[in-house]
Design a protein around this motif. Structure first.
Motif, PDB file in Angstrom:
ATOM      1  N   GLY A 171      42.883  37.570  59.657  1.00  0.00           N
ATOM      2  CA  GLY A 171      44.318  37.323  59.525  1.00  0.00           C
ATOM      3  C   GLY A 171      45.149  38.002  60.612  1.00  0.00           C
ATOM      4  N   ASN A 172      44.525  38.391  61.733  1.00  0.00           N
ATOM      5  CA  ASN A 172      45.243  39.143  62.761  1.00  0.00           C
ATOM      6  C   ASN A 172      46.473  38.402  63.283  1.00  0.00           C
ATOM      7  N   ARG A 173      46.285  37.128  63.593  1.00  0.00           N
ATOM      8  CA  ARG A 173      47.396  36.358  64.150  1.00  0.00           C
ATOM      9  C   ARG A 173      48.535  36.255  63.115  1.00  0.00           C
ATOM     10  N   ASP A 174      48.150  35.991  61.868  1.00  0.00           N
ATOM     11  CA  ASP A 174      49.162  35.893  60.812  1.00  0.00           C
ATOM     12  C   ASP A 174      49.927  37.199  60.670  1.00  0.00           C
ATOM     13  N   PHE A 175      49.182  38.310  60.716  1.00  0.00           N
ATOM     14  CA  PHE A 175      49.823  39.600  60.523  1.00  0.00           C
ATOM     15  C   PHE A 175      50.871  39.860  61.606  1.00  0.00           C
ATOM     16  N   VAL A 176      50.485  39.625  62.849  1.00  0.00           N
ATOM     17  CA  VAL A 176      51.429  39.953  63.924  1.00  0.00           C
ATOM     18  C   VAL A 176      52.578  38.938  63.964  1.00  0.00           C
ATOM     19  N   LEU A 177      52.279  37.669  63.677  1.00  0.00           N
ATOM     20  CA  LEU A 177      53.371  36.679  63.696  1.00  0.00           C
ATOM     21  C   LEU A 177      54.322  36.891  62.523  1.00  0.00           C
ATOM     22  N   ASN A 178      53.765  37.291  61.373  1.00  0.00           N
ATOM     23  CA  ASN A 178      54.637  37.641  60.238  1.00  0.00           C
ATOM     24  C   ASN A 178      55.545  38.800  60.625  1.00  0.00           C
ATOM     25  N   SER A 179      54.970  39.773  61.356  1.00  0.00           N
ATOM     26  CA  SER A 179      55.753  40.940  61.772  1.00  0.00           C
ATOM     27  C   SER A 179      56.887  40.514  62.700  1.00  0.00           C
ATOM     28  N   VAL A 180      56.552  39.660  63.667  1.00  0.00           N
ATOM     29  CA  VAL A 180      57.578  39.212  64.617  1.00  0.00           C
ATOM     30  C   VAL A 180      58.652  38.398  63.874  1.00  0.00           C
ATOM     31  N   GLY A 181      58.192  37.542  62.965  1.00  0.00           N
ATOM     32  CA  GLY A 181      59.131  36.726  62.186  1.00  0.00           C
ATOM     33  C   GLY A 181      60.079  37.593  61.367  1.00  0.00           C
ATOM     34  N   TRP A 182      59.525  38.655  60.770  1.00  0.00           N
ATOM     35  CA  TRP A 182      60.340  39.563  59.959  1.00  0.00           C
ATOM     36  C   TRP A 182      61.369  40.266  60.846  1.00  0.00           C
ATOM     37  N   LEU A 183      60.901  40.732  62.031  1.00  0.00           N
ATOM     38  CA  LEU A 183      61.816  41.403  62.975  1.00  0.00           C
ATOM     39  C   LEU A 183      62.975  40.485  63.353  1.00  0.00           C
ATOM     40  N   GLN A 184      62.644  39.198  63.540  1.00  0.00           N
ATOM     41  CA  GLN A 184      63.657  38.231  63.989  1.00  0.00           C
ATOM     42  C   GLN A 184      64.517  37.716  62.836  1.00  0.00           C
ATOM     43  N   GLU A 185      64.215  38.198  61.635  1.00  0.00           N
ATOM     44  CA  GLU A 185      64.943  37.766  60.436  1.00  0.00           C
ATOM     45  C   GLU A 185      64.994  36.244  60.333  1.00  0.00           C
ATOM     46  N   GLN A 186      63.842  35.634  60.426  1.00  0.00           N
ATOM     47  CA  GLN A 186      63.802  34.165  60.360  1.00  0.00           C
ATOM     48  C   GLN A 186      64.407  33.692  59.047  1.00  0.00           C
ATOM     49  N   LYS A 187      65.475  32.926  59.206  1.00  0.00           N
ATOM     50  CA  LYS A 187      66.216  32.538  58.003  1.00  0.00           C
ATOM     51  C   LYS A 187      65.668  31.265  57.379  1.00  0.00           C
ATOM     52  N   ASN A 188      64.993  30.484  58.207  1.00  0.00           N
ATOM     53  CA  ASN A 188      64.565  29.188  57.663  1.00  0.00           C
ATOM     54  C   ASN A 188      63.199  29.256  56.996  1.00  0.00           C
ATOM     55  N   ALA A 189      62.825  30.462  56.590  1.00  0.00           N
ATOM     56  CA  ALA A 189      61.531  30.574  55.920  1.00  0.00           C
ATOM     57  C   ALA A 189      61.583  29.895  54.558  1.00  0.00           C
ATOM     58  N   VAL A 190      60.585  29.141  54.234  1.00  0.00           N
ATOM     59  CA  VAL A 190      60.551  28.493  52.918  1.00  0.00           C
ATOM     60  C   VAL A 190      59.340  29.002  52.166  1.00  0.00           C
ATOM     61  N   THR A 191      59.450  29.003  50.872  1.00  0.00           N
ATOM     62  CA  THR A 191      58.299  29.374  50.065  1.00  0.00           C
ATOM     63  C   THR A 191      58.005  28.234  49.108  1.00  0.00           C
ATOM     64  N   ILE A 192      56.881  27.653  49.307  1.00  0.00           N
ATOM     65  CA  ILE A 192      56.451  26.592  48.402  1.00  0.00           C
ATOM     66  C   ILE A 192      55.117  27.045  47.840  1.00  0.00           C
ATOM     67  N   ARG A 193      55.032  26.999  46.532  1.00  0.00           N
ATOM     68  CA  ARG A 193      53.824  27.533  45.900  1.00  0.00           C
ATOM     69  C   ARG A 193      52.593  26.735  46.355  1.00  0.00           C
ATOM     70  N   PRO A 194      51.546  27.433  46.790  1.00  0.00           N
ATOM     71  CA  PRO A 194      50.355  26.690  47.209  1.00  0.00           C
ATOM     72  C   PRO A 194      49.700  25.974  46.025  1.00  0.00           C
ATOM     73  N   GLN A 195      49.074  24.840  46.317  1.00  0.00           N
ATOM     74  CA  GLN A 195      48.368  24.089  45.279  1.00  0.00           C
ATOM     75  C   GLN A 195      47.047  24.782  44.986  1.00  0.00           C
ATOM     76  N   GLU A 196      46.760  24.914  43.713  1.00  0.00           N
ATOM     77  CA  GLU A 196      45.451  25.465  43.373  1.00  0.00           C
ATOM     78  C   GLU A 196      44.540  24.312  42.964  1.00  0.00           C
ATOM     79  N   GLU A 197      43.397  24.239  43.586  1.00  0.00           N
ATOM     80  CA  GLU A 197      42.496  23.132  43.291  1.00  0.00           C
ATOM     81  C   GLU A 197      41.071  23.602  43.092  1.00  0.00           C
ATOM     82  N   ALA A 198      40.349  22.794  42.358  1.00  0.00           N
ATOM     83  CA  ALA A 198      38.941  23.141  42.135  1.00  0.00           C
ATOM     84  C   ALA A 198      38.145  22.762  43.373  1.00  0.00           C
ATOM     85  N   GLN A 199      37.168  23.558  43.678  1.00  0.00           N
ATOM     86  CA  GLN A 199      36.287  23.239  44.807  1.00  0.00           C
ATOM     87  C   GLN A 199      35.531  21.959  44.486  1.00  0.00           C
TER      88      GLN A 199
END
Lengths: 465, 236
Positions: free
Chosen positions: A397-425
Motif C-alpha cells: 500500500g506504499n503508493r496509497d499511503f503517500v498519495l493519501n498523505s498528499v491528498g490530505w495535505l492538499q485538503e482535497q475537497k472532492n473526496a467521496v466515500t462510497i461503501r465498497p461492495q462486499e461479495e463472496a469469492q
C-alpha cells in the motif's frame, strides 16, 4: 400494373417497419433508468454521488482499462461497472485494452502493469489500479470491491478545475522528479504539476508552490535556505518530508530546525523491528497504523505499507503551535539504533543490529501528520524516503499511503466515500481426475450421442415404415 | 390462433421426425458441452458467465440449420401453393412456423440447463444472474430464429436458405465489431443494434426493459419481412 403497385406497397411497408424498428431502438436506448438490478448485492445500482457526478458531467471522459485477458472475473467486474457509468452518460466512454495488443497505447499512457485503468479528460489523465480496488471482506471467503468510489473520485478530480503545483526541493542529494519518476507520475496522474526547485539558484520559494517535497536529503540545508523554508511554513506553505538514511545526519542542525518548526523531531535512530517486518528482514518494517484520515482506509482494507530502512521520529514538545498525529509506528519490541554512521559504513550483519543499551526503546513513531492550531493540514513527515523509490513505491500500500498523505495535505475537497461492495469469492472447486473425466465424457460424449441415437432411430423407423 | 397452433404443431412434428434436427441438436450439445467442460475444468470455479459467450457462437451455426427448412421446403415441394390458397392467412402461416421454431429454441435453452445443474453440485450459483442469462439466451435465439425464418422464405433451396441465414446472422453479429473499426460514437450507435451485445445487461443480472423490447421488436420486424416475401410469391 397491379403487381407493380403491390410490389411497391410491400417494399414501402418493409422499409417502414425497419424504419420504425430503428427509431424505436434508438428511443428505447436513450431512456435511462428503465432497468432493474436483480443481483444479490445490487452491485450495479450506482450511488447517489455517482449518479449526480454523471449527471453533471458535460465533457467527454474516456477510460482505457489495460487488462490481462486471462484475468477473467477481475476485469469483468471492472468493465461491468464502467458500462453502468456509460449507460448513465454517453460522454463517459470506456474500452478494454490488452497492452500487449496495443503497445503504442500502453506507451502513450506509460503503462507498466496490468490492471491500470486510465481516466482521461482533455488530455489530463488519472490512473486507478485494479489491485487497489480489492480488499478482503469481513466474512470468510468474501472480498470488497471499491471500484465505484475510486472511479467516481477519479472523474471528480479530473473535472475539478483546481490546479495544484508541488515542488521537489533539490541541491542536498534529495530525490528529484527525475529519479523518483514513478512517484512523480503517480502525482501527475492525481492532477498535480510537479517541478524541481533549487533554493540556492532561485533564492525564493515560488508563489504557486502549494507543497514543498523534501525527499531523502543527504546533506544539511544552508542558513539562508532554512530561513526561506521556515518562512514558507509560517506562511501558507505545506511540507512533505520523507527522511532517508544519510551519513553524518547526527550533525544536521538546519533540517532539525525545519522539522522543529512543524513540531517534529528526528530521533536519528534506525528502526529495527523483529516482530513485524517484510521477509524477515528486521530493517524492512511493516508499521502499524495510527488513527488518522490518511491511514484509516488502508487499515480497513488491510493494506500494509513497507518501510525499508526507516528512521524514528518524535514529537517536539517545545512547539505548541502544531499538533502531530502519529501515522505509522512500530511494535513495542522494536528499537532504534543510534549509531547510524557506523551502520552505514559497513555490510550489516545480524550482530550489528542487535539491541544495545544506548539504543532508543520502542514503540517508535515513523510518520506524523501535522496540523496547525486551526486544524488545517500543515505537514507530513515520514521517517523513510526509500519507500518512494521506483522499486518500492508499487509495493503493497506504499503508493496509497503517500498519495493519501498528499491528498490530505492538499485538503482535497472532492473526496467521496462510497461503501465498497462486499461479495463472496468465486467458489473454487478441486476436481478429481475421475470427476473431470466424467464431466467431459458426459457433456461431450453422452448427451450428443443420445440425440444422434434418437435421430438415427427415427430415420431407421421412417425408412422401414 | 387455432390455425397458427395447427401449423406450429405440424412444424414441430416435422422437426422431431426429421433426422436433420437431431443432428443439429447433437452438434449444439457437442460444441456447448465441449466449451462448458473446457471452461469448467480449466478454471475450476463455479462461474456461469463464461458459458454464454460460447453458447451464442454455437447458435450462429445451429440456428440456420434448424430454420433453413421452414419455408423453403414448402417452396421446393410446391406445397406453398396449397398453403397460400388455404383458408389460413400468410400471417398465420408464418406465425405458426415461427412459434414452432421458438418452441424448439426454448427446448435448446432448457436443455442447456444441464450445465448449471452440473455446476450447482459443486457450489452455489448466483441464481438471478443465471436465470436472466438463460432468458438472454432464449431471446437471442428467438431473434436469430426469426432471421432464419426470413432467410428460408427467400429461396426454394434449403442450402441456399441456410447459407443466407448464416450470412445475415453473421452481419448482425459483426455490427458491434464494425463499430469498433469506425470510431467511438459509431460503435455506440451501431452497438445498440447488436443482437449479441444486447445480452450483456441480462448476463450480469440487470433486467433492462429496452433490451427486452429490442428483441421483441426485432422479431416482429423479421416476421413482417417474412410475410411480405411470401405475399410477393402469391401475386406471381
Amino acid at each position: 400494373m397491379k403487381n407493380w403497385i403491390k410490389g411497391t406497397n410491400a417494399v414501402v411497408l418493409s422499409l417502414a417497419v425497419v424504419g420504425i424498428f430503428i427509431v424505436l431502438t434508438v428511443f428505447l436506448h436513450s431512456l435511462k433508468g428503465t432497468q432493474w438490478d436483480l443481483t444479490k448485492n445490487k452491485k450495479f445500482t450506482l450511488s447517489d454521488q455517482t449518479v449526480t457526478m454523471l449527471q453533471k458531467l458535460d465533457k467527454p471522459v474516456h477510460v482505457t482499462a489495460f487488462s490481462d485477458p486471462g484475468q477473467g472475473v477481475v476485469s469483468r467486474q471492472i468493465t461491468d461497472l464502467l458500462q453502468e457509468y456509460h449507460k448513465r452518460n454517453n460522454k463517459f466512454t470506456f474500452e478494454e485494452v490488452d497492452p500487449k495488443q496495443k503497445p503504442t497505447l500502453a506507451e502513450k499512457y506509460k503503462i507498466d502493469r496490468y490492471g491500470t485503468i486510465v481516466f482521461e479528460l482533455d488530455g489530463q489523465t488519472k490512473n486507478v489500479y485494479a489491485d487497489e480496488l480489492y480488499a478482503s471482506g469481513a466474512a470468510e471467503g468474501s472480498y470488497t470491491f471499491s471500484g465505484e468510489e475510486k472511479f467516481t473520485q477519479a472523474v471528480l478530480s479530473l473535472t475539478s478545475n483546481e490546479k495544484h503545483t508541488v515542488y521537489f526541493l533539490t541541491g542536498h542529494g534529495e530525490m528529484t522528479s527525475a529519479n523518483a519518476s514513478a512517484f512523480r507520475s503517480s502525482l501527475e496522474s492525481e492532477g498535480y504539476t510537479v517541478k524541481d526547485l533549487n533554493l540556492v539558484k532561485e533564492a525564493a520559494i515560488p508563489a504557486d508552490a502549494e507543497t514543498l517535497f523534501i525527499l531523502g536529503p543527504q546533506n544539511d540545508l544552508s542558513e539562508a535556505e532554512t530561513k526561506l523554508v521556515q518562512d514558507y511554513v509560517k506562511d501558507k506553505g505545506k511540507l512533505m518530508v520523507a527522511l532517508g538514511l544519510a551519513k553524518d545526519m547526527d550533525q544536521w542542525k538546519n533540517w532539525d530546525a525545519v522539522l522543529a518548526s512543524v513540531g517534529v523531531k528526528n530521533v536519528k535512530a534506525l528502526a529495527v523491528e523483529n516482530k513485524k517486518s517484510l521477509s524477515t528482514d528486521p530493517l524492512t518494517i511493516v508499521p502499524e497504523y495510527g488513527a488518522h484520515t490518511i491511514t484509516d482506509k488502508l487499515s480497513q482494507q488491510d493494506r500494509i505499507t513497507v518501510m525499508p530502512g526507516a528512521l524514528a521520529l518524535a514529537k517536539d514538545g517545545a512547539n505548541a503551535d502544531f499538533t502531530a498525529t502519529a501515522l505509522l509506528h512500530t511494535s513495542t519490541s522494536a528499537y532504534g539504533k543510534t549509531n547510524i554512521n557506523e551502520l552505514l559504513s559497513k555490510r550489516l550483519t545480524t550482530n550489528d543490529i542487535k539491541q544495545a543499551d544506548q539504543d532508543v526503546k520502542g514503540p517508535l513513531d515513523l510518520a506524523y501528520a501535522v496540523e496547525n492550531k486551526d486544524g488545517k493540514p500543515k505537514a507530513v513527515v515520514i521517517g523513510n524516503g526509500s519507500f518512494l523509490t521506483n522499486d518500492w513505491l508499487t509495493q503493497q500500500g506504499n503508493r496509497d499511503f503517500v498519495l493519501n498523505s498528499v491528498g490530505w495535505l492538499q485538503e482535497q475537497k472532492n473526496a467521496v466515500t462510497i461503501r465498497p461492495q462486499e461479495e463472496a469469492q468465486m467458489q473454487q472447486v478441486v476436481l478429481t481426475p475421475a470427476q473431470g473425466k466424467s464431466i467431459l465424457i458426459g457433456t461431450v460424449g453422452v448427451i450428443p450421442a443420445l440425440f444422434l441415437l434418437a435421430g438415427g432411430l427415427i430415420w431407421w423407423r421412417r425408412r422401414a415404415g | 390462433m387455432r390455425r397458427t397452433w395447427a401449423i406450429a404443431r405440424k412444424e414441430l412434428q416435422m422437426y422431431f421426425y426429421s433426422p436433420t434436427a437431431y443432428v443439429a441438436f447433437a452438434f449444439y450439445f457437442l460444441i456447448s458441452g465441449f466449451f462448458f467442460s473446457m471452461d469448467f475444468l480449466n478454471s475450476q470455479t463455479v462461474d456461469i458467465r463464461p458459458l454464454f459467450g460460447n453458447f451464442m457462437v454455437v447458435y450462429l451455426f445451429v440456428i440456420p440449420l434448424l430454420t433453413m427448412r421452414l419455408v423453403s421446403d414448402e417452396l421446393r415441394h410446391g406445397t406453398d401453393e396449397l398453403l397460400l390458397t388455404s383458408p389460413a392467412g400468410i400471417g398465420e402461416i408464418i406465425l405458426g412456423k415461427y412459434l414452432a421454431a421458438v418452441i424448439v429454441q426454448f427446448l435448446l435453452v432448457a436443455g442447456a440447463l444441464v450445465y448449471p445443474l452440473i455446476l450447482s453440485s459443486f457450489g452455489p450459483l448466483d441464481q438471478p444472474v443465471m436465470w436472466l442469462s438463460f432468458l438472454s439466451m432464449f431471446l437471442l435465439g428467438a431473434a436469430m430464429m426469426a432471421v432464419g425464418l426470413f432467410a428460408s422464405t427467400l429461396s426454394a433451396h434449403q442450402m441456399v436458405a441456410g447459407i443466407a441465414g448464416f450470412a445475415m446472422l453473421l452481419v448482425l453479429w459483426m455490427i458491434e465489431w464494425m463499430g469498433y473499426s469506425v470510431y467511438t460514437s459509431g460503435k455506440e450507435w451501431l452497438g445498440q443494434f447488436s443482437i449479441a451485445g444486447r445480452t450483456t445487461n441480462l448476463q450480469k443480472g440487470v433486467l433492462d426493459l429496452s433490451d427486452i423490447l429490442f428483441y421483441i421488436s426485432f422479431i416482429a420486424v423479421f416476421i413482417v419481412l417474412s410475410i411480405q416475401t411470401l405475399e410477393r410469391k402469391r401475386w406471381r
